[in-house]
Design a protein around this motif. Structure first.
Motif, PDB file in Angstrom:
ATOM      1  N   MET A 197      -5.305   9.945   1.728  1.00 29.69           N
ATOM      2  CA  MET A 197      -5.258   8.511   1.590  1.00 29.69           C
ATOM      3  C   MET A 197      -4.585   7.937   2.648  1.00 29.69           C
ATOM      4  O   MET A 197      -3.734   8.374   3.375  1.00 29.69           O
ATOM      5  N   THR A 198      -4.946   6.637   2.957  1.00 27.67           N
ATOM      6  CA  THR A 198      -4.329   6.009   3.988  1.00 27.67           C
ATOM      7  C   THR A 198      -3.718   4.859   3.523  1.00 27.67           C
ATOM      8  O   THR A 198      -4.257   4.262   2.289  1.00 27.67           O
ATOM      9  N   ASP A 212       4.925   8.265   0.842  1.00 24.61           N
ATOM     10  CA  ASP A 212       4.112   8.300  -0.199  1.00 24.61           C
ATOM     11  C   ASP A 212       3.128   7.075  -0.004  1.00 24.61           C
ATOM     12  O   ASP A 212       3.409   6.021   0.265  1.00 24.61           O
ATOM     13  N   ILE A 213       1.966   7.396  -0.516  1.00 24.45           N
ATOM     14  CA  ILE A 213       1.061   6.400  -0.684  1.00 24.45           C
ATOM     15  C   ILE A 213       0.146   6.534  -2.067  1.00 24.45           C
ATOM     16  O   ILE A 213      -0.194   7.531  -2.283  1.00 24.45           O
ATOM     17  N   ARG A 214      -0.034   5.571  -2.686  1.00 22.78           N
ATOM     18  CA  ARG A 214      -0.816   5.365  -4.045  1.00 22.78           C
ATOM     19  C   ARG A 214      -1.420   4.239  -4.147  1.00 22.78           C
ATOM     20  O   ARG A 214      -1.109   3.108  -3.583  1.00 22.78           O
ATOM     21  N   THR A 215      -2.657   4.007  -4.886  1.00 20.91           N
ATOM     22  CA  THR A 215      -3.359   3.021  -5.072  1.00 20.91           C
ATOM     23  C   THR A 215      -2.280   2.090  -6.116  1.00 20.91           C
ATOM     24  O   THR A 215      -1.990   2.818  -7.219  1.00 20.91           O
ATOM     25  N   ASN A 252      -3.579  -3.229  -0.981  1.00 20.00           N
ATOM     26  CA  ASN A 252      -3.299  -2.964  -2.404  1.00 20.00           C
ATOM     27  C   ASN A 252      -3.044  -1.368  -2.774  1.00 20.00           C
ATOM     28  O   ASN A 252      -3.216  -0.726  -3.712  1.00 20.00           O
ATOM     29  N   THR A 253      -2.439  -0.744  -1.681  1.00 21.04           N
ATOM     30  CA  THR A 253      -1.740   0.529  -1.681  1.00 21.04           C
ATOM     31  C   THR A 253      -0.121   0.378  -2.073  1.00 21.04           C
ATOM     32  O   THR A 253       0.282  -0.586  -1.281  1.00 21.04           O
ATOM     33  N   ILE A 254       0.384   1.148  -2.849  1.00 21.58           N
ATOM     34  CA  ILE A 254       1.800   1.092  -2.806  1.00 21.58           C
ATOM     35  C   ILE A 254       2.373   2.169  -1.623  1.00 21.58           C
ATOM     36  O   ILE A 254       2.128   3.164  -1.924  1.00 21.58           O
ATOM     37  N   ILE A 301       9.764   0.648  -0.663  1.00 21.76           N
ATOM     38  CA  ILE A 301       8.444   0.800  -1.327  1.00 21.76           C
ATOM     39  C   ILE A 301       7.957  -0.613  -1.428  1.00 21.76           C
ATOM     40  O   ILE A 301       8.737  -1.511  -1.787  1.00 21.76           O
ATOM     41  N   TYR A 302       6.839  -0.806  -0.907  1.00 22.09           N
ATOM     42  CA  TYR A 302       6.243  -2.263  -1.036  1.00 22.09           C
ATOM     43  C   TYR A 302       4.890  -2.035  -1.293  1.00 22.09           C
ATOM     44  O   TYR A 302       3.911  -1.091  -1.080  1.00 22.09           O
ATOM     45  N   LEU A 303       3.948  -3.417  -1.516  1.00 23.67           N
ATOM     46  CA  LEU A 303       2.623  -3.292  -1.897  1.00 23.67           C
ATOM     47  C   LEU A 303       2.268  -3.920  -0.362  1.00 23.67           C
ATOM     48  O   LEU A 303       2.469  -4.839  -0.094  1.00 23.67           O
ATOM     49  N   HIS A 304       1.128  -3.187   0.200  1.00 22.94           N
ATOM     50  CA  HIS A 304       0.341  -3.198   1.306  1.00 22.94           C
ATOM     51  C   HIS A 304      -0.765  -4.487   1.183  1.00 22.94           C
ATOM     52  O   HIS A 304      -1.446  -4.232   0.133  1.00 22.94           O
ATOM     53  N   GLY A 305      -0.847  -5.395   1.820  1.00 24.23           N
ATOM     54  CA  GLY A 305      -2.009  -6.118   1.780  1.00 24.23           C
ATOM     55  C   GLY A 305      -1.381  -7.712   2.075  1.00 24.23           C
ATOM     56  O   GLY A 305      -2.073  -8.525   1.470  1.00 24.23           O
ATOM     57  N   ARG A 306      -0.656  -7.950   3.042  1.00 25.45           N
ATOM     58  CA  ARG A 306      -0.519  -9.402   3.474  1.00 25.45           C
ATOM     59  C   ARG A 306       0.150  -9.993   2.249  1.00 25.45           C
ATOM     60  O   ARG A 306      -0.153 -11.142   1.888  1.00 25.45           O
TER      61      ARG A 306
END
Length: 158
Positions: free
Chosen positions: A1-2, A138-141, A6-8, A31-36
């Motif tokens: 997963m990359t 770590d990466i997760r949806t 909207n990945t955490i 820990i953050y939510l990716h996506g501007r």
């Protein structure tokens, strides 16, 4: 997963200034939510786009991109009688900017003299060029609820 929108993302990181002095040891993973969503500095987010677990990153931010330049506006002199007892230089206390009763900011006590203290409302890292160094652990949806929550949370700030 990359790392995509909207990945955490969980980062192991530390921050140094441009001379290599440790500024933030990053005891806790970030820990953050990716996506501007404005939850992390944009240049860091750009650098992390497409990374996988285990990938390292290193991002240099100018003071302007990080916590802003240092300025003299938020310097205030207060009577000690108006301040908490046992004040020490280097302590941080919460307060309001005179121009803005809405937002609490942290003042750092920079000087104590003859019944007065000088408080500095600049971010402790203002004026510093910073280097963020770390790796993706770590990466997760993100769930729809998490995304909603973060958007709502940010909505209150802007």
């Amino acid at each position: 997963m990359t790392v995509t929108k909207n990945t955490i993302v969980t980062l192991d990181y530390h921050v140094t200034d441009e001379n290599g002095n440790l500024v933030d040891e990053g005891h806790e993973p970030l820990i953050y939510l990716h996506g501007r969503y404005d939850t992390i500095f944009e240049p860091i987010e750009a650098a992390l786009e497409g990374k996988k677990i285990g990938d390292a990153f290193k991002v240099a931010l100018s003071a302007q991109e990080a916590f802003g330049g240092y300025n003299d506006d938020p310097l205030v002199t207060e009577a000690l009688s108006d301040l908490p007892d046992e004040l020490e230089v280097g302590m941080q206390i919460e307060g309001y900017l005179e121009s803005d009763e809405e937002d609490m900011i942290l003042y750092t006590v920079t000087k104590i003299e003859e019944g007065h203290a000088v408080l500095d409302g600049n971010h402790p890292l203002a004026g510093l060029n910073l280097v963020f160094d770390g790796s993706v652990i770590d990466i997760r949806t993100a769930t729809e609820d998490e995304i909603k929550e973060i958007i709502e949370h940010l909505g209150h700030h802007h």
